[in-house]
Design a protein around this motif. Sequence first.
Motif, PDB file in Angstrom:
ATOM      1  N   ASP A 235      -5.620  -0.614  10.365  1.00  0.00           N
ATOM      2  CA  ASP A 235      -4.674  -0.687   9.248  1.00  0.00           C
ATOM      3  C   ASP A 235      -4.074  -2.077   9.088  1.00  0.00           C
ATOM      4  OD1 ASP A 235      -2.978  -0.535  11.494  1.00  0.00           O
ATOM      5  OD2 ASP A 235      -2.534   1.581  11.133  1.00  0.00           O
TER       6      ASP A 235
ATOM      7  N   ALA B 234      -5.108   1.843   1.283  1.00  0.00           N
ATOM      8  CA  ALA B 234      -5.754   0.637   1.810  1.00  0.00           C
ATOM      9  C   ALA B 234      -7.256   0.868   2.009  1.00  0.00           C
ATOM     10  CB  ALA B 234      -5.095   0.229   3.127  1.00  0.00           C
TER      11      ALA B 234
ATOM     12  N   PHE C 296       0.829  -1.196   0.000  1.00  0.00           N
ATOM     13  CA  PHE C 296       0.000   0.000   0.000  1.00  0.00           C
ATOM     14  C   PHE C 296       0.869   1.254   0.000  1.00  0.00           C
ATOM     15  CE2 PHE C 296      -2.349  -3.168   2.640  1.00  0.00           C
ATOM     16  CZ  PHE C 296      -3.331  -3.471   1.712  1.00  0.00           C
ATOM     17  N   ARG C 297       0.385   2.298  -0.666  1.00  0.00           N
ATOM     18  CA  ARG C 297       1.092   3.577  -0.589  1.00  0.00           C
ATOM     19  C   ARG C 297       1.022   4.118   0.837  1.00  0.00           C
ATOM     20  NH1 ARG C 297      -2.291   4.505  -4.794  1.00  0.00           N
ATOM     21  NH2 ARG C 297      -3.447   6.024  -3.535  1.00  0.00           N
ATOM     22  N   ASP C 298      -0.194   4.094   1.376  1.00  0.00           N
ATOM     23  CA  ASP C 298      -0.437   4.610   2.719  1.00  0.00           C
ATOM     24  C   ASP C 298      -1.788   4.077   3.190  1.00  0.00           C
ATOM     25  OD1 ASP C 298      -2.258   6.054   1.190  1.00  0.00           O
ATOM     26  OD2 ASP C 298      -1.083   7.905   1.245  1.00  0.00           O
ATOM     27  N   ARG C 299      -2.254   4.559   4.320  1.00  0.00           N
ATOM     28  CA  ARG C 299      -3.531   4.074   4.862  1.00  0.00           C
ATOM     29  C   ARG C 299      -4.708   4.431   3.957  1.00  0.00           C
ATOM     30  NH1 ARG C 299      -0.568   5.740   9.438  1.00  0.00           N
ATOM     31  NH2 ARG C 299      -0.289   4.110  11.021  1.00  0.00           N
TER      32      ARG C 299
ATOM     33  N   PHE D  74       3.915   4.839   6.590  1.00  0.00           N
ATOM     34  CA  PHE D  74       3.216   4.335   7.772  1.00  0.00           C
ATOM     35  C   PHE D  74       3.488   5.255   8.959  1.00  0.00           C
ATOM     36  CE2 PHE D  74       2.362   0.982  11.088  1.00  0.00           C
ATOM     37  CZ  PHE D  74       1.063   0.710  10.704  1.00  0.00           C
TER      38      PHE D  74
ATOM     39  N   GLY E 159      -6.354  -3.783   6.375  1.00  0.00           N
ATOM     40  CA  GLY E 159      -5.498  -3.703   5.211  1.00  0.00           C
ATOM     41  C   GLY E 159      -4.700  -4.980   5.045  1.00  0.00           C
TER      42      GLY E 159
ATOM     43  N   TYR F 119       3.285  -0.990   4.169  1.00  0.00           N
ATOM     44  CA  TYR F 119       2.905   0.387   3.829  1.00  0.00           C
ATOM     45  C   TYR F 119       4.161   1.202   3.514  1.00  0.00           C
ATOM     46  CZ  TYR F 119      -1.788  -0.421   5.771  1.00  0.00           C
ATOM     47  OH  TYR F 119      -3.057  -0.883   6.021  1.00  0.00           O
TER      48      TYR F 119
END
Length: 203
Positions: free
Chosen positions: A126, A8, A2-5, A189, A153, A186
């Motif tokens: 997450d 996700a 994932f790029r970030d939360r 994160f 995620g 991530y």
Amino acid sequence: MFRDRLDAAEQLALRLEHLKGTYPLVLAIPRGGVPMGRYLADALEGELDVVLVRKIRAPGSPEFAIGAISEDGTMKLDAAASQFSQEAVEREAEQQRKLLEERRQRYSPVRPPIPPEGRVVVIVDDGSATGATMEAALKTLKGRTDRLIAALGVASPSAVARLEAIADEVVCLDAPQRFMAVGQFYADFGQVEEEEVMELLEE
């Protein structure tokens, strides 16, 4: 992965799109789950609140979770907790219980807890290594909702199996065999600060 939360959360929203029209209650596990919960609640046309649970840390090894506790006092200990003295575990549990009380006092002026009774409830985080924190959250809501869904995620396969025994549905985007920590999946994160949580709950 994932790029970030937010990345996700966008993917989870697609997997949970069938909940649109049910006005779901999205309960985020602070702090990392709150940005994801805000996105899901908006995307699924539902409401956002938090469910407060804390990991019970192994005495002397704060990175190692041996269980979890929720704000209503529900505590779930893993088998590993038997390695430590009951006194040490109870002392850690009491410390986490106090932190939960402080957190609710901060959040309640922003938005009092939303009753989950009769609602489709999605608990989001997450990720989960052991499943202990999400399990404690699920057990807090079990029997009070119309439908109870765990959304993550990423999680370890053992955590997913653990949650499937409690939730009506578990939506986990990935459950890799080689799982060491949530953050490894991530690119970004970064820690979610309390101020951001407050702002997201006010929206």
